[in-house]
Motif scaffolding. Structure first.
Motif, PDB file in Angstrom:
ATOM      1  N   GLY A   1     -11.673 -12.817   3.657  1.00  0.00           N
ATOM      2  CA  GLY A   1     -12.481 -14.018   3.725  1.00  0.00           C
ATOM      3  C   GLY A   1     -13.758 -14.018   2.919  1.00  0.00           C
ATOM      4  N   PHE A   2     -13.870 -13.146   1.928  1.00  0.00           N
ATOM      5  CA  PHE A   2     -15.040 -13.120   1.058  1.00  0.00           C
ATOM      6  C   PHE A   2     -14.730 -13.845  -0.248  1.00  0.00           C
ATOM      7  CE2 PHE A   2     -15.273  -9.185   3.618  1.00  0.00           C
ATOM      8  CZ  PHE A   2     -16.470  -9.432   4.286  1.00  0.00           C
ATOM      9  N   ASP A   3     -15.747 -14.421  -0.865  1.00  0.00           N
ATOM     10  CA  ASP A   3     -15.554 -15.153  -2.112  1.00  0.00           C
ATOM     11  C   ASP A   3     -15.241 -14.233  -3.283  1.00  0.00           C
ATOM     12  OD1 ASP A   3     -16.062 -17.534  -0.783  1.00  0.00           O
ATOM     13  OD2 ASP A   3     -18.208 -17.491  -1.251  1.00  0.00           O
ATOM     14  N   SER A   4     -15.777 -13.019  -3.228  1.00  0.00           N
ATOM     15  CA  SER A   4     -15.632 -12.062  -4.325  1.00  0.00           C
ATOM     16  C   SER A   4     -16.065 -10.692  -3.846  1.00  0.00           C
ATOM     17  CB  SER A   4     -16.498 -12.483  -5.516  1.00  0.00           C
ATOM     18  OG  SER A   4     -17.875 -12.467  -5.137  1.00  0.00           O
ATOM     19  N   ALA A   5     -15.928  -9.709  -4.708  1.00  0.00           N
ATOM     20  CA  ALA A   5     -16.426  -8.377  -4.373  1.00  0.00           C
ATOM     21  C   ALA A   5     -17.933  -8.411  -4.154  1.00  0.00           C
ATOM     22  CB  ALA A   5     -16.063  -7.391  -5.476  1.00  0.00           C
ATOM     23  N   ASP A   6     -18.639  -9.151  -5.000  1.00  0.00           N
ATOM     24  CA  ASP A   6     -20.098  -9.234  -4.856  1.00  0.00           C
ATOM     25  C   ASP A   6     -20.490  -9.867  -3.527  1.00  0.00           C
ATOM     26  OD1 ASP A   6     -20.629  -8.019  -7.301  1.00  0.00           O
ATOM     27  OD2 ASP A   6     -20.553  -9.913  -8.395  1.00  0.00           O
TER      28      ASP A   6
ATOM     29  N   GLU B   1     -12.715  -3.734  -9.019  1.00  0.00           N
ATOM     30  CA  GLU B   1     -11.511  -4.517  -9.260  1.00  0.00           C
ATOM     31  C   GLU B   1     -10.687  -4.645  -7.976  1.00  0.00           C
ATOM     32  OE1 GLU B   1      -9.221  -2.938 -12.466  1.00  0.00           O
ATOM     33  OE2 GLU B   1     -10.890  -2.967 -13.881  1.00  0.00           O
ATOM     34  N   PHE B   2     -10.560  -3.552  -7.242  1.00  0.00           N
ATOM     35  CA  PHE B   2      -9.797  -3.583  -5.995  1.00  0.00           C
ATOM     36  C   PHE B   2     -10.440  -4.540  -5.002  1.00  0.00           C
ATOM     37  CE2 PHE B   2      -8.389  -2.254  -1.819  1.00  0.00           C
ATOM     38  CZ  PHE B   2      -7.057  -1.922  -2.015  1.00  0.00           C
ATOM     39  N   ASP B   3     -11.761  -4.484  -4.904  1.00  0.00           N
ATOM     40  CA  ASP B   3     -12.451  -5.353  -3.955  1.00  0.00           C
ATOM     41  C   ASP B   3     -12.403  -6.817  -4.382  1.00  0.00           C
ATOM     42  OD1 ASP B   3     -13.078  -3.254  -2.251  1.00  0.00           O
ATOM     43  OD2 ASP B   3     -14.938  -2.788  -3.304  1.00  0.00           O
ATOM     44  N   ASP B   4     -12.413  -7.064  -5.677  1.00  0.00           N
ATOM     45  CA  ASP B   4     -12.299  -8.434  -6.177  1.00  0.00           C
ATOM     46  C   ASP B   4     -10.914  -9.017  -5.904  1.00  0.00           C
ATOM     47  OD1 ASP B   4     -14.491  -9.850  -7.255  1.00  0.00           O
ATOM     48  OD2 ASP B   4     -14.587  -8.483  -8.962  1.00  0.00           O
ATOM     49  N   HIS B   5      -9.882  -8.212  -6.145  1.00  0.00           N
ATOM     50  CA  HIS B   5      -8.507  -8.713  -6.083  1.00  0.00           C
ATOM     51  C   HIS B   5      -7.838  -8.509  -4.726  1.00  0.00           C
ATOM     52  CE1 HIS B   5      -8.323  -9.696 -10.323  1.00  0.00           C
ATOM     53  NE2 HIS B   5      -8.791  -8.489 -10.625  1.00  0.00           N
ATOM     54  N   VAL B   6      -8.368  -7.592  -3.909  1.00  0.00           N
ATOM     55  CA  VAL B   6      -7.694  -7.276  -2.647  1.00  0.00           C
ATOM     56  C   VAL B   6      -8.627  -7.440  -1.440  1.00  0.00           C
ATOM     57  CG1 VAL B   6      -6.397  -5.539  -1.357  1.00  0.00           C
ATOM     58  CG2 VAL B   6      -6.165  -5.673  -3.849  1.00  0.00           C
ATOM     59  N   THR B   7      -9.689  -6.645  -1.375  1.00  0.00           N
ATOM     60  CA  THR B   7     -10.548  -6.655  -0.197  1.00  0.00           C
ATOM     61  C   THR B   7     -11.131  -8.029   0.085  1.00  0.00           C
ATOM     62  OG1 THR B   7     -11.166  -4.361  -0.684  1.00  0.00           O
ATOM     63  CG2 THR B   7     -12.516  -5.546   0.913  1.00  0.00           C
ATOM     64  N   ALA B   8     -11.702  -8.654  -0.929  1.00  0.00           N
ATOM     65  CA  ALA B   8     -12.356  -9.946  -0.730  1.00  0.00           C
ATOM     66  C   ALA B   8     -11.394 -11.028  -0.267  1.00  0.00           C
ATOM     67  CB  ALA B   8     -13.086 -10.363  -2.008  1.00  0.00           C
ATOM     68  N   PRO B   9     -10.314 -11.308  -0.992  1.00  0.00           N
ATOM     69  CA  PRO B   9      -9.423 -12.379  -0.539  1.00  0.00           C
ATOM     70  C   PRO B   9      -8.737 -12.099   0.794  1.00  0.00           C
ATOM     71  CG  PRO B   9      -8.462 -11.205  -2.413  1.00  0.00           C
ATOM     72  CD  PRO B   9      -9.876 -10.756  -2.299  1.00  0.00           C
ATOM     73  N   LEU B  10      -8.455 -10.835   1.102  1.00  0.00           N
ATOM     74  CA  LEU B  10      -7.797 -10.508   2.361  1.00  0.00           C
ATOM     75  C   LEU B  10      -8.693 -10.741   3.571  1.00  0.00           C
ATOM     76  CD1 LEU B  10      -5.636  -7.248   2.069  1.00  0.00           C
ATOM     77  CD2 LEU B  10      -4.882  -9.581   2.543  1.00  0.00           C
TER      78      LEU B  10
ATOM     79  N   SER C   1       0.399  -4.026  11.174  1.00  0.00           N
ATOM     80  CA  SER C   1       1.435  -5.052  11.115  1.00  0.00           C
ATOM     81  C   SER C   1       1.000  -6.345  10.438  1.00  0.00           C
ATOM     82  CB  SER C   1       1.933  -5.372  12.530  1.00  0.00           C
ATOM     83  OG  SER C   1       0.872  -5.761  13.369  1.00  0.00           O
ATOM     84  N   LEU C   2      -0.281  -6.534  10.172  1.00  0.00           N
ATOM     85  CA  LEU C   2      -0.771  -7.747   9.527  1.00  0.00           C
ATOM     86  C   LEU C   2      -1.234  -7.443   8.101  1.00  0.00           C
ATOM     87  CD1 LEU C   2      -2.820  -9.416  12.429  1.00  0.00           C
ATOM     88  CD2 LEU C   2      -0.448  -9.829  11.745  1.00  0.00           C
ATOM     89  N   PRO C   3      -1.339  -8.465   7.240  1.00  0.00           N
ATOM     90  CA  PRO C   3      -1.791  -8.230   5.863  1.00  0.00           C
ATOM     91  C   PRO C   3      -3.200  -7.644   5.797  1.00  0.00           C
ATOM     92  CG  PRO C   3      -0.716 -10.356   6.019  1.00  0.00           C
ATOM     93  CD  PRO C   3      -0.855  -9.844   7.429  1.00  0.00           C
ATOM     94  N   ARG C   4      -4.085  -8.066   6.679  1.00  0.00           N
ATOM     95  CA  ARG C   4      -5.457  -7.574   6.630  1.00  0.00           C
ATOM     96  C   ARG C   4      -5.501  -6.068   6.816  1.00  0.00           C
ATOM     97  NH1 ARG C   4      -8.915  -9.323  11.877  1.00  0.00           N
ATOM     98  NH2 ARG C   4     -10.305  -7.799  10.929  1.00  0.00           N
ATOM     99  N   ALA C   5      -6.561  -5.470   6.303  1.00  0.00           N
ATOM    100  CA  ALA C   5      -6.688  -4.016   6.382  1.00  0.00           C
ATOM    101  C   ALA C   5      -8.041  -3.655   6.993  1.00  0.00           C
ATOM    102  CB  ALA C   5      -6.514  -3.404   4.999  1.00  0.00           C
TER     103      ALA C   5
END
Length: 353
Positions: free
Chosen positions: A264-269, A253-262, A132-136
């Motif tokens: 609380g990470f600065d980037s995929a790295d 790309e997925f982690d840079d654009h989705v996983t990280a911002p969702l 139910s929340l944006p986070r995954a």
């Protein structure tokens, strides 16, 4: 006994560890592939697409989390049987997995025949139902798993508990155990085919034939995200919409654009650095078995830890072949998953049953 690959019990690392520190061990696995399944892709794909699934009478339950979201649990039968069982096995699936994943379903069927009760935790948004929340979920998301373990400890304080994770779930479990060396809920853990170093894995799976695994999994990840975007507003969380999401071609790309911002990470790295299991292996204090193959097509040998990375209670059993969560023996028409027997042996040792 397995043959030791290194003199792991006598080494010391003067820069980071005490002089008499005892490291874990890396040993040669007893697994040997059959003549027809020496190829790593056959080991990885055959159990998924060509092996008949074993029967499990799954029972579903929703667990409400502290933030109001939920995860779905899958039990291997009736919970009333837990007190009379040999123990409770908690399973964490891999990327885009569920209780229907071949490795999870068939391992559960095996464990039930051994007298255990199994509960599998679906990560948020997995198992066919959006959370139910944006986070995954991601490789380092340990909060939900830790909440589940404490919930189980309150419900069944006298029942011995162990855990096992596959792939992404294996990385998560190793991180959890390393984060909480004083935990007393789990008596032991098993990690099967963990990625160890997420950055290296994101590069490796984007090369050669391994890209077919990336494409297969990424399609599911993007489809789930786009579908979820239809009911949840992501404008405050992500800088991409459904059109841009469908243009994502790699895990990085997925982690840079989705996983990280969702999450609380600065980037995929930044995510890879903070969540790679390799960084948490030295602090694990719970007896832990890691099963891994050098030819795993999701990664390469550069991700493998050294004995100096392993706490004394950690044992890495390494085979030259076996693919990703494969370890298949037998014949093409009647394959046998070697993992089942090895897992049974280890849990018997840990639980003394």
């Amino acid at each position: 006994m397995s043959q030791s690959l290194t003199a792991s019990r006598s080494l010391a690392h003067p820069q980071t560890l005490a002089e008499n520190h005892v490291f874990g061990e890396i040993v040669r696995s007893t697994f040997t592939p059959p003549w027809w399944a020496k190829n790593r892709h056959i080991q990885t794909i055959w159990p998924r697409f060509f092996q008949r699934r074993l029967n499990v009478h799954w029972q579903k339950e929703r667990l409400i989390l502290p933030d109001g979201d939920f995860v779905n649990l899958a039990w291997s039968g009736e919970r009333k049987d837990i007190e009379q069982s040999k123990g409770l096995v908690v399973i964490f699936h891999g990327l885009e997995g569920s209780n229907k994943s071949h490795y999870a379903n068939d391992m559960t069927a095996n464990l039930v025949t051994q007298g255990y009760v199994v509960v599998l935790m679906h990560f948020r948004g997995c198992g066919g139902e959006h959370n139910s929340l944006p986070r995954a979920y991601h490789s380092g998301e340990t909060q939900d798993a830790w909440y589940l373990l404490n919930w189980l400890a309150e419900l069944y304080p006298g029942v011995p508990k162990v855990a096992m994770g596959f792939s992404l779930g294996a990385n998560m479990l190793l991180k959890l155990l390393g984060e909480r060396p004083k935990q007393t809920i789990l008596r032991g853990g098993i990690a099967i085919s963990p990625p160890f170093k997420l950055a290296e894995c994101s590069l490796s799976i984007n090369q050669g034939m391994s890209r077919m695994y990336q494409s297969y999994l990424l399609k599911s990840m993007v489809n789930n995200l786009v579908d979820k975007m239809r009911t949840i507003d992501y404008s405050d969380h992500l800088e991409i919409d459904d059109v841009k999401a469908r243009k994502i071609k790699t895990f990085k790309e997925f982690d840079d654009h989705v996983t990280a911002p969702l999450h609380g990470f600065d980037s995929a790295d930044d995510y890879y650095e903070k969540c790679s299991a390799i960084n948490f292996l030295p602090t694990i204090a719970t007896p832990t078995l890691i099963i891994h193959a050098k030819d795993d097509p999701f990664m390469n040998e550069s991700v493998l830890p050294k004995t100096t990375n392993l706490a004394s209670v950690v044992r890495l059993e390494l085979s030259d072949r076996g693919g990703h969560v494969g370890f298949m023996q037998g014949t093409p028409w009647q394959p046998i998953i070697w993992l089942h027997e090895r897992v049974n042996q280890y849990f018997q040792e840990i639980l003394r049953v």
